[in-house]
Design a protein around this motif. Sequence first.
Motif, PDB file in Angstrom:
ATOM      1  N   VAL A   1      -6.283   2.856  -7.547  1.00 19.03           N
ATOM      2  CA  VAL A   1      -6.833   3.709  -6.485  1.00 19.03           C
ATOM      3  C   VAL A   1      -6.529   3.042  -5.141  1.00 19.03           C
ATOM      4  CG1 VAL A   1      -8.690   4.703  -7.887  1.00 19.03           C
ATOM      5  CG2 VAL A   1      -9.102   2.602  -6.589  1.00 19.03           C
ATOM      6  N   PRO A   2      -6.476   3.847  -4.072  1.00 18.88           N
ATOM      7  CA  PRO A   2      -6.216   3.264  -2.760  1.00 18.88           C
ATOM      8  C   PRO A   2      -7.369   2.346  -2.360  1.00 18.88           C
ATOM      9  CG  PRO A   2      -6.133   5.677  -2.687  1.00 18.88           C
ATOM     10  CD  PRO A   2      -6.683   5.294  -4.011  1.00 18.88           C
TER      11      PRO A   2
ATOM     12  N   GLY B   1       0.779  -1.239   0.000  1.00 22.21           N
ATOM     13  CA  GLY B   1       0.000   0.000   0.000  1.00 22.21           C
ATOM     14  C   GLY B   1       0.805   1.280   0.000  1.00 22.21           C
ATOM     15  N   CYS B   2       2.031   1.235  -0.514  1.00 20.66           N
ATOM     16  CA  CYS B   2       2.864   2.446  -0.489  1.00 20.66           C
ATOM     17  C   CYS B   2       2.309   3.528  -1.401  1.00 20.66           C
ATOM     18  CB  CYS B   2       4.303   2.117  -0.849  1.00 20.66           C
ATOM     19  SG  CYS B   2       4.572   1.772  -2.608  1.00 20.66           S
TER      20      CYS B   2
ATOM     21  N   VAL C   1      -6.924  -2.195  -8.641  1.00 18.14           N
ATOM     22  CA  VAL C   1      -6.977  -1.785 -10.037  1.00 18.14           C
ATOM     23  C   VAL C   1      -8.412  -1.371 -10.349  1.00 18.14           C
ATOM     24  CG1 VAL C   1      -6.692  -2.525 -12.431  1.00 18.14           C
ATOM     25  CG2 VAL C   1      -5.100  -3.318 -10.682  1.00 18.14           C
ATOM     26  N   ALA C   2      -8.614  -0.080 -10.532  1.00 21.04           N
ATOM     27  CA  ALA C   2      -9.979   0.416 -10.695  1.00 21.04           C
ATOM     28  C   ALA C   2     -10.353   0.598 -12.159  1.00 21.04           C
ATOM     29  CB  ALA C   2     -10.138   1.741  -9.955  1.00 21.04           C
ATOM     30  N   ASP C   3      -9.359   0.770 -13.006  1.00 24.24           N
ATOM     31  CA  ASP C   3      -9.665   1.124 -14.388  1.00 24.24           C
ATOM     32  C   ASP C   3      -8.670   0.450 -15.317  1.00 24.24           C
ATOM     33  OD1 ASP C   3     -10.715   2.270 -16.595  1.00 24.24           O
ATOM     34  OD2 ASP C   3     -10.442   4.355 -15.952  1.00 24.24           O
ATOM     35  N   ARG C   4      -8.794  -0.861 -15.412  1.00 27.00           N
ATOM     36  CA  ARG C   4      -7.798  -1.656 -16.129  1.00 27.00           C
ATOM     37  C   ARG C   4      -7.702  -1.266 -17.606  1.00 27.00           C
ATOM     38  NH1 ARG C   4      -7.199  -6.833 -18.131  1.00 27.00           N
ATOM     39  NH2 ARG C   4      -5.154  -7.705 -17.629  1.00 27.00           N
ATOM     40  N   ASP C   5      -8.829  -1.009 -18.237  1.00 29.93           N
ATOM     41  CA  ASP C   5      -8.811  -0.700 -19.664  1.00 29.93           C
ATOM     42  C   ASP C   5      -8.148   0.636 -19.996  1.00 29.93           C
ATOM     43  OD1 ASP C   5      -9.922  -3.067 -20.441  1.00 29.93           O
ATOM     44  OD2 ASP C   5     -11.983  -2.325 -20.439  1.00 29.93           O
ATOM     45  N   ALA C   6      -7.926   1.454 -18.985  1.00 27.08           N
ATOM     46  CA  ALA C   6      -7.253   2.735 -19.236  1.00 27.08           C
ATOM     47  C   ALA C   6      -5.741   2.559 -19.308  1.00 27.08           C
ATOM     48  CB  ALA C   6      -7.601   3.744 -18.144  1.00 27.08           C
ATOM     49  N   CYS C   7      -5.252   1.399 -18.891  1.00 30.76           N
ATOM     50  CA  CYS C   7      -3.807   1.132 -18.848  1.00 30.76           C
ATOM     51  C   CYS C   7      -3.202   1.224 -20.250  1.00 30.76           C
ATOM     52  CB  CYS C   7      -3.550  -0.253 -18.266  1.00 30.76           C
ATOM     53  SG  CYS C   7      -1.811  -0.763 -18.354  1.00 30.76           S
ATOM     54  N   LEU C   8      -2.076   1.918 -20.379  1.00 30.67           N
ATOM     55  CA  LEU C   8      -1.423   1.995 -21.688  1.00 30.67           C
ATOM     56  C   LEU C   8      -0.117   1.225 -21.702  1.00 30.67           C
ATOM     57  CD1 LEU C   8       0.926   4.351 -21.307  1.00 30.67           C
ATOM     58  CD2 LEU C   8      -1.031   5.848 -21.611  1.00 30.67           C
ATOM     59  N   GLU C   9       0.089   0.419 -20.683  1.00 29.37           N
ATOM     60  CA  GLU C   9       1.256  -0.477 -20.623  1.00 29.37           C
ATOM     61  C   GLU C   9       2.582   0.266 -20.706  1.00 29.37           C
ATOM     62  OE1 GLU C   9       0.341  -3.315 -23.770  1.00 29.37           O
ATOM     63  OE2 GLU C   9      -0.530  -4.671 -22.289  1.00 29.37           O
ATOM     64  N   CYS C  10       2.661   1.419 -20.060  1.00 32.97           N
ATOM     65  CA  CYS C  10       3.920   2.162 -20.077  1.00 32.97           C
ATOM     66  C   CYS C  10       4.936   1.505 -19.159  1.00 32.97           C
ATOM     67  CB  CYS C  10       3.702   3.627 -19.693  1.00 32.97           C
ATOM     68  SG  CYS C  10       3.317   3.924 -17.951  1.00 32.97           S
ATOM     69  N   GLY C  11       4.441   0.787 -18.154  1.00 30.99           N
ATOM     70  CA  GLY C  11       5.349   0.047 -17.281  1.00 30.99           C
ATOM     71  C   GLY C  11       5.839   0.807 -16.066  1.00 30.99           C
TER      72      GLY C  11
ATOM     73  N   ILE D   1       0.015   4.468  -7.749  1.00 32.33           N
ATOM     74  CA  ILE D   1      -1.024   5.486  -7.922  1.00 32.33           C
ATOM     75  C   ILE D   1      -0.370   6.786  -8.399  1.00 32.33           C
ATOM     76  CG2 ILE D   1      -2.795   6.865  -6.753  1.00 32.33           C
ATOM     77  CD1 ILE D   1      -3.063   4.576  -4.735  1.00 32.33           C
ATOM     78  N   GLU D   2       0.795   7.066  -7.810  1.00 34.92           N
ATOM     79  CA  GLU D   2       1.490   8.299  -8.124  1.00 34.92           C
ATOM     80  C   GLU D   2       2.023   8.317  -9.552  1.00 34.92           C
ATOM     81  OE1 GLU D   2       3.676   9.550  -4.486  1.00 34.92           O
ATOM     82  OE2 GLU D   2       5.223   9.954  -5.976  1.00 34.92           O
ATOM     83  N   VAL D   3       2.617   7.227  -9.997  1.00 30.54           N
ATOM     84  CA  VAL D   3       3.283   7.259 -11.304  1.00 30.54           C
ATOM     85  C   VAL D   3       2.350   6.994 -12.487  1.00 30.54           C
ATOM     86  CG1 VAL D   3       5.539   6.642 -10.396  1.00 30.54           C
ATOM     87  CG2 VAL D   3       3.999   4.833 -11.189  1.00 30.54           C
TER      88      VAL D   3
END
Lengths: 381, 95
Positions: free
Chosen positions: B35-36, B21-22, B44-54, B26-28
């Motif tokens: 989301v906390p 829980g650090c 993971v609240a919004d998986r489809d928004a992920c752009l796989e930046c890593g 969320i920050e990066v």
Amino acid sequence: MKDKKELFPVVCCGAEAPQCGPGPEDNKAEDWDSTDRPWQIGTVSTPAGTVNRVATALDRSDVVGTWKARWGVGRMNYRIPPGLYAVGDPDRQSPVLVSANYKMSFDFLRRELSGLDLWLIVIDTKGINVWCAAGKGTFGTAEIVRRIEKVRLHEVVSHRKIILPQLAAPGVAAHEVQKQSGFQVIYGPVRAGDIPAFLQEGGKATPEMRQVRFRLKDRLVLTPVEVATVMKPALFLLAALLGLNFLSVILKGSPLVFTRLWGRTAADFLPFLGAILAGTVLTPALLPYLPGRAFAWKGWLLGVLWALAYMFYLAPGSGPVRTAAHLLFLPAAAAFLAMNFTGSSTYTSLSGVVKEMGFALPAIIIAAGLGAAGLIAAYFL
Amino acid sequence: MKFRYLKNVVTLAFDADRCNGCGTCIEVCPQGVFVPAGKGSVTVADRDACLECGACARNCARGAVSVRPGVGCAYAILMSKLKRKGSCCGDACCP
């Protein structure tokens, strides 16, 4: 998983931070001494030596440079010498920002820093912007640790914190930087414009500062380079159309009138010009309003609308072969160009683009191939 | 306006057991995917928004997040399939 990665050694692109590309190989030492530095105003002395001070106002050459880079002119060699710089009159307590050495990134950062006193470490990202360099790993843990040592940051400041752009995070492991250099990484806001507010709040970014934006304005500044990229194929196409018109006149035994030949070629080019603009400018501009999710689909829809408008309003009576060929080719071309905008967008994932290409690319190739054959045939029927 | 790309394609995986829980993820994350979730964890609240930046995986000291990082750039993928080596994007995309 490793194999997949090597299959797609995809390392840059994307994000609102503009510009990336194949960084030049960096095995030879850079000759930074000969670099023109109109952005430098005086020096500051530190326990670690003399540090150059950076102007926070952009002059005309900066603006012209940005404009050129947006159009793809000289943007592969638009860099700042890496090292430590001062903004204002920093002291041992002043914050330390870290940035890429792409000149546009550097300019967009410093113009937001007027009135602030801080240190700026420019790391060597081979002239690539923060986001792309982070994806490539050049804006990475190793370079940051190396640069901190090289500029002797321990002697310049008494605190042990550095502020990185948030978009550097894909390349930097904050906990590793701390372990190796002793400096704690704080991720600053995505946009340079939020830095003054971020510092005012003692290094706290609001959720809004952490999100990438992709507004109309952000999308439109990316379109010139898309247009510039299709310039060459478009000129080839123009030459091909001229050749086809010429051949068609000769084969039909009609008298050769050059003004008419040019006029016809220009008229024949119009539908393609429309498809190019639909894919490179209109799709990005209308991105959130076009139905569907795949970029190729969005571009294809606009291409169909354009092809229909062309055939009903601009050139009715083109004949069935040419009309059918246009209906196949133009949307396919717009779809392809729109698909290429995935690299400029801020929200497409590699997995998603691979999936999109899996169904879009074969369809585009078939439609464009049939369309091209029809278009060529129409000249000789 | 929040953009969404194709559904259910991203490689993002999150192991709640390893998470302390650090909140670094969320920050990066530039897309607000995490989301906390109470104290000591995130979700993971919004998986489809992920752009796989890593960014999340790279900055997770506990190894709780994994993703195959890459850039969603059609031109680059095309070039790599055509075996044009050396350039990620050439001149075309990544403006």
